[in-house]
Design a protein around this motif. Structure first.
Motif, short mmCIF file in Angstrom:
data_model
loop_
_atom_site.label_atom_id
_atom_site.label_comp_id
_atom_site.label_asym_id
_atom_site.label_seq_id
_atom_site.Cartn_x
_atom_site.Cartn_y
_atom_site.Cartn_z
N GLN A 1 0.84 -1.19 0.00
CA GLN A 1 0.00 0.00 0.00
C GLN A 1 0.88 1.24 0.00
OE1 GLN A 1 -2.63 0.69 3.40
NE2 GLN A 1 -4.21 1.47 2.03
N SER A 2 0.90 1.93 -1.13
CA SER A 2 1.65 3.18 -1.26
C SER A 2 0.67 4.35 -1.18
CB SER A 2 2.39 3.23 -2.60
OG SER A 2 3.21 2.11 -2.76
N LYS B 1 -1.62 7.29 -1.95
CA LYS B 1 -2.42 7.71 -3.10
C LYS B 1 -2.60 6.61 -4.16
CE LYS B 1 -2.39 11.89 -1.38
NZ LYS B 1 -3.57 12.40 -0.66
N LYS B 2 -2.25 5.38 -3.83
CA LYS B 2 -2.41 4.28 -4.79
C LYS B 2 -3.29 3.19 -4.20
CE LYS B 2 1.96 4.54 -7.32
NZ LYS B 2 3.16 3.75 -7.70
N PRO B 3 -3.97 2.42 -5.04
CA PRO B 3 -4.74 1.29 -4.49
C PRO B 3 -3.81 0.23 -3.93
CG PRO B 3 -5.33 1.76 -6.78
CD PRO B 3 -4.11 2.55 -6.49
N GLU C 1 -1.92 -2.99 -3.82
CA GLU C 1 -1.44 -3.83 -4.92
C GLU C 1 -1.18 -5.23 -4.39
OE1 GLU C 1 1.60 -0.29 -5.81
OE2 GLU C 1 1.94 -2.06 -7.06
N GLU D 1 11.62 3.72 -3.79
CA GLU D 1 10.20 3.66 -4.19
C GLU D 1 9.49 2.43 -3.63
OE1 GLU D 1 12.77 3.77 -6.35
OE2 GLU D 1 12.52 2.31 -7.98
N GLU E 1 -10.44 -1.90 -13.02
CA GLU E 1 -10.12 -0.61 -12.41
C GLU E 1 -11.23 -0.27 -11.43
OE1 GLU E 1 -6.67 0.27 -14.81
OE2 GLU E 1 -7.49 1.44 -13.16
N THR F 1 -12.64 2.64 -8.80
CA THR F 1 -12.54 4.07 -8.49
C THR F 1 -13.48 4.41 -7.34
OG1 THR F 1 -12.12 4.53 -10.82
CG2 THR F 1 -12.74 6.40 -9.44
N TYR G 1 -9.29 -6.59 -6.38
CA TYR G 1 -8.87 -5.28 -6.88
C TYR G 1 -9.44 -4.20 -5.97
CZ TYR G 1 -7.57 -7.74 -11.15
OH TYR G 1 -6.99 -8.59 -12.04
N THR H 1 -8.80 3.31 -4.26
CA THR H 1 -7.84 4.12 -3.50
C THR H 1 -8.44 4.60 -2.18
OG1 THR H 1 -8.49 5.99 -4.83
CG2 THR H 1 -6.42 4.90 -5.41
#
Lengths: 114, 112
Positions: free
Chosen positions: A37-38, A40-42, A44, A84, B3, B5, B101, B104
Protein backbone atom coordinates in the motif's frame (compact mmCIF):
# COMPACT_ATOMS: atom_id res chain seq x y z
CA UNK A 1 -7.42 -7.83 16.77
CA UNK A 2 -4.72 -10.51 17.09
CA UNK A 3 -5.89 -12.92 14.39
CA UNK A 4 -3.16 -11.84 11.97
CA UNK A 5 0.08 -10.45 13.34
CA UNK A 6 2.95 -8.83 11.50
CA UNK A 7 6.48 -8.07 12.62
CA UNK A 8 8.20 -5.74 12.66
CA UNK A 9 5.64 -2.94 12.67
CA UNK A 10 8.20 -0.43 11.44
CA UNK A 11 11.40 -0.98 9.48
CA UNK A 12 14.05 1.38 8.13
CA UNK A 13 16.63 -0.14 5.84
CA UNK A 14 19.32 0.92 3.44
CA UNK A 15 19.33 -0.15 -0.17
CA UNK A 16 22.05 -2.72 0.43
CA UNK A 17 20.43 -4.35 3.46
CA UNK A 18 18.64 -7.67 3.64
CA UNK A 19 15.63 -7.95 5.89
CA UNK A 20 12.53 -10.10 6.27
CA UNK A 21 8.93 -9.31 7.11
CA UNK A 22 6.95 -11.90 9.02
CA UNK A 23 3.24 -12.61 9.06
CA UNK A 24 1.48 -15.12 11.27
CA UNK A 25 -2.20 -15.99 11.30
CA UNK A 26 -3.93 -17.71 14.21
CA UNK A 27 -7.23 -18.27 12.45
CA UNK A 28 -6.69 -21.67 10.90
CA UNK A 29 -6.84 -20.17 7.41
CA UNK A 30 -5.25 -21.75 4.35
CA UNK A 31 -4.64 -18.82 2.02
CA UNK A 32 -2.27 -15.94 2.70
CA UNK A 33 -1.58 -12.74 0.80
CA UNK A 34 1.03 -9.98 0.62
CA UNK A 35 -0.14 -6.52 -0.43
CA UNK A 36 1.73 -3.26 -0.91
CA UNK A 37 0.00 0.00 0.00
CA UNK A 38 1.65 3.18 -1.26
CA UNK A 39 0.35 6.68 -0.69
CA UNK A 40 -2.42 7.71 -3.10
CA UNK A 41 -2.41 4.28 -4.79
CA UNK A 42 -4.74 1.29 -4.49
CA UNK A 43 -3.58 -1.75 -2.60
CA UNK A 44 -1.44 -3.83 -4.92
CA UNK A 45 -1.56 -7.57 -4.62
CA UNK A 46 1.97 -9.01 -4.60
CA UNK A 47 1.73 -12.70 -3.82
CA UNK A 48 -0.90 -15.31 -2.99
CA UNK A 49 -0.35 -18.67 -1.32
CA UNK A 50 -3.07 -21.30 -1.21
CA UNK A 51 -2.31 -24.31 0.99
CA UNK A 52 1.36 -23.23 1.08
CA UNK A 53 1.60 -23.14 -2.72
CA UNK A 54 2.20 -19.87 -4.51
CA UNK A 55 -0.64 -19.24 -6.91
CA UNK A 56 -0.15 -15.59 -7.81
CA UNK A 57 2.90 -13.46 -8.46
CA UNK A 58 1.81 -10.10 -9.71
CA UNK A 59 4.94 -9.23 -11.68
CA UNK A 60 6.74 -8.39 -8.48
CA UNK A 61 10.47 -7.57 -8.81
CA UNK A 62 12.80 -10.33 -7.71
CA UNK A 63 14.16 -8.17 -4.90
CA UNK A 64 10.99 -9.30 -3.08
CA UNK A 65 11.03 -13.01 -2.28
CA UNK A 66 8.11 -14.66 -0.49
CA UNK A 67 8.26 -17.80 1.60
CA UNK A 68 5.40 -19.81 3.07
CA UNK A 69 6.78 -22.66 5.20
CA UNK A 70 3.33 -23.64 6.50
CA UNK A 71 -0.22 -22.39 6.31
CA UNK A 72 0.19 -20.20 9.39
CA UNK A 73 3.34 -18.32 8.46
CA UNK A 74 4.29 -16.09 5.57
CA UNK A 75 7.54 -14.22 5.05
CA UNK A 76 8.64 -11.54 2.65
CA UNK A 77 12.40 -11.45 2.18
CA UNK A 78 13.77 -8.10 1.05
CA UNK A 79 17.12 -7.35 -0.54
CA UNK A 80 18.62 -4.43 -2.47
CA UNK A 81 15.41 -2.45 -2.28
CA UNK A 82 14.83 0.95 -3.85
CA UNK A 83 13.42 4.09 -2.19
CA UNK A 84 10.20 3.66 -4.19
CA UNK A 85 9.64 0.39 -2.33
CA UNK A 86 8.87 2.41 0.79
CA UNK A 87 5.26 1.61 1.66
CA UNK A 88 2.96 -0.18 4.08
CA UNK A 89 3.16 -3.93 3.52
CA UNK A 90 0.01 -5.75 4.53
CA UNK A 91 -0.51 -9.44 5.06
CA UNK A 92 -3.95 -11.04 4.88
CA UNK A 93 -5.39 -14.52 5.27
CA UNK A 94 -8.56 -16.26 4.18
CA UNK A 95 -10.24 -19.61 4.66
CA UNK A 96 -10.73 -20.79 1.10
CA UNK A 97 -11.66 -24.31 2.12
CA UNK A 98 -14.59 -22.95 4.10
CA UNK A 99 -15.72 -20.89 1.13
CA UNK A 100 -15.26 -17.64 2.98
CA UNK A 101 -14.51 -14.60 0.88
CA UNK A 102 -13.53 -12.38 3.78
CA UNK A 103 -9.85 -11.55 4.09
CA UNK A 104 -8.45 -10.77 7.51
CA UNK A 105 -5.65 -8.26 7.50
CA UNK A 106 -2.71 -7.72 9.79
CA UNK A 107 -1.70 -4.24 10.98
CA UNK A 108 1.05 -3.96 8.40
CA UNK A 109 4.76 -3.21 8.38
CA UNK A 110 5.67 0.38 7.58
CA UNK A 111 8.86 0.16 5.50
CA UNK A 112 11.17 3.05 4.73
CA UNK A 113 14.04 2.48 2.31
CA UNK A 114 16.80 5.07 2.48
CA UNK B 1 -7.68 -5.29 -16.05
CA UNK B 2 -10.22 -4.29 -13.42
CA UNK B 3 -10.12 -0.61 -12.41
CA UNK B 4 -11.81 0.41 -9.18
CA UNK B 5 -12.54 4.07 -8.49
CA UNK B 6 -13.80 5.66 -5.30
CA UNK B 7 -15.35 9.10 -5.13
CA UNK B 8 -14.92 11.33 -3.26
CA UNK B 9 -11.30 10.87 -2.18
CA UNK B 10 -12.04 12.71 1.06
CA UNK B 11 -15.20 13.69 2.88
CA UNK B 12 -15.83 15.71 6.01
CA UNK B 13 -19.26 15.76 7.64
CA UNK B 14 -20.73 16.90 10.95
CA UNK B 15 -21.75 14.23 13.42
CA UNK B 16 -25.21 12.81 12.89
CA UNK B 17 -25.31 13.20 9.13
CA UNK B 18 -26.16 10.36 6.80
CA UNK B 19 -23.62 9.91 4.04
CA UNK B 20 -22.91 7.89 0.91
CA UNK B 21 -19.58 6.64 -0.36
CA UNK B 22 -19.26 5.56 -3.97
CA UNK B 23 -17.32 2.81 -5.68
CA UNK B 24 -17.26 2.06 -9.40
CA UNK B 25 -15.57 -0.75 -11.32
CA UNK B 26 -14.92 -1.29 -14.99
CA UNK B 27 -15.40 -5.04 -15.39
CA UNK B 28 -18.89 -6.16 -14.38
CA UNK B 29 -17.94 -9.86 -14.33
CA UNK B 30 -17.38 -9.77 -10.62
CA UNK B 31 -17.72 -12.57 -8.10
CA UNK B 32 -18.23 -10.29 -5.11
CA UNK B 33 -17.54 -6.84 -3.72
CA UNK B 34 -16.34 -5.95 -0.24
CA UNK B 35 -16.20 -2.77 1.75
CA UNK B 36 -13.35 -2.36 4.23
CA UNK B 37 -12.43 0.18 6.85
CA UNK B 38 -8.82 1.19 7.53
CA UNK B 39 -7.77 3.24 10.53
CA UNK B 40 -4.53 5.25 10.29
CA UNK B 41 -1.43 3.05 10.33
CA UNK B 42 -3.47 -0.12 10.63
CA UNK B 43 -4.71 -2.98 8.55
CA UNK B 44 -8.10 -3.36 6.92
CA UNK B 45 -11.26 -4.58 8.60
CA UNK B 46 -13.99 -6.12 6.48
CA UNK B 47 -17.34 -4.36 6.91
CA UNK B 48 -19.68 -5.88 4.35
CA UNK B 49 -19.46 -8.41 1.55
CA UNK B 50 -21.95 -8.54 -1.31
CA UNK B 51 -22.07 -11.54 -3.59
CA UNK B 52 -22.62 -10.83 -7.27
CA UNK B 53 -26.15 -12.24 -7.05
CA UNK B 54 -27.11 -9.89 -4.21
CA UNK B 55 -28.31 -6.31 -4.34
CA UNK B 56 -27.44 -5.16 -0.84
CA UNK B 57 -26.13 -6.06 2.58
CA UNK B 58 -26.74 -4.39 5.91
CA UNK B 59 -24.85 -4.34 9.18
CA UNK B 60 -25.99 -1.95 11.87
CA UNK B 61 -25.78 1.60 10.56
CA UNK B 62 -24.09 0.45 7.35
CA UNK B 63 -25.82 -0.51 4.14
CA UNK B 64 -23.99 -1.49 0.98
CA UNK B 65 -25.69 -1.79 -2.38
CA UNK B 66 -24.48 -3.33 -5.61
CA UNK B 67 -25.53 -2.61 -9.18
CA UNK B 68 -23.41 -5.04 -11.09
CA UNK B 69 -24.63 -4.10 -14.55
CA UNK B 70 -23.68 -0.45 -14.12
CA UNK B 71 -20.48 -1.26 -12.25
CA UNK B 72 -21.38 0.60 -9.08
CA UNK B 73 -21.62 0.10 -5.35
CA UNK B 74 -22.50 2.51 -2.58
CA UNK B 75 -21.86 2.40 1.14
CA UNK B 76 -24.48 4.25 3.14
CA UNK B 77 -23.61 5.25 6.70
CA UNK B 78 -26.51 6.41 8.84
CA UNK B 79 -26.23 8.83 11.73
CA UNK B 80 -22.47 9.20 11.42
CA UNK B 81 -20.31 9.29 14.55
CA UNK B 82 -16.75 10.53 15.18
CA UNK B 83 -15.71 6.91 15.59
CA UNK B 84 -16.63 6.34 11.95
CA UNK B 85 -13.66 8.49 10.92
CA UNK B 86 -11.38 6.26 8.84
CA UNK B 87 -10.56 5.41 5.25
CA UNK B 88 -13.13 3.24 3.51
CA UNK B 89 -12.01 0.97 0.69
CA UNK B 90 -13.95 -1.16 -1.70
CA UNK B 91 -12.54 -4.25 -3.37
CA UNK B 92 -13.90 -6.48 -6.10
CA UNK B 93 -13.08 -10.03 -6.98
CA UNK B 94 -13.59 -11.16 -10.55
CA UNK B 95 -15.34 -14.36 -11.57
CA UNK B 96 -11.99 -15.80 -12.50
CA UNK B 97 -8.86 -15.89 -10.40
CA UNK B 98 -8.04 -15.27 -6.81
CA UNK B 99 -7.25 -11.57 -7.03
CA UNK B 100 -9.01 -8.72 -5.26
CA UNK B 101 -8.87 -5.28 -6.88
CA UNK B 102 -8.96 -2.34 -4.50
CA UNK B 103 -9.94 1.28 -4.90
CA UNK B 104 -7.84 4.12 -3.50
CA UNK B 105 -10.34 4.73 -0.73
CA UNK B 106 -12.42 7.58 0.69
CA UNK B 107 -11.02 9.28 3.76
CA UNK B 108 -13.93 10.14 6.04
CA UNK B 109 -13.80 12.63 8.89
CA UNK B 110 -16.84 12.99 11.14
CA UNK B 111 -16.67 16.24 13.10
CA UNK B 112 -18.10 16.18 16.63
Amino acid sequence: ETGVTQTPRHLVMGMTNKKSLKCEQHLGHNAMYWYKQSAKKPLELMFVYNFKEQTENNSVPSRFSPECPNSSHLFLHLHTLQPEDSALYLCASRNIAGGSETQYFGPGTRLLVL
Amino acid sequence: KQEVTQIPAALSVPEGENLVLNCSFTDSAIYNLQWFRQDPGKGLTSLLLIQSSQREQTSGRLNASLDKSSGRSTLYIAASQPGDSATYLCAVRLDTGNQFYFGTGTSLTVIP
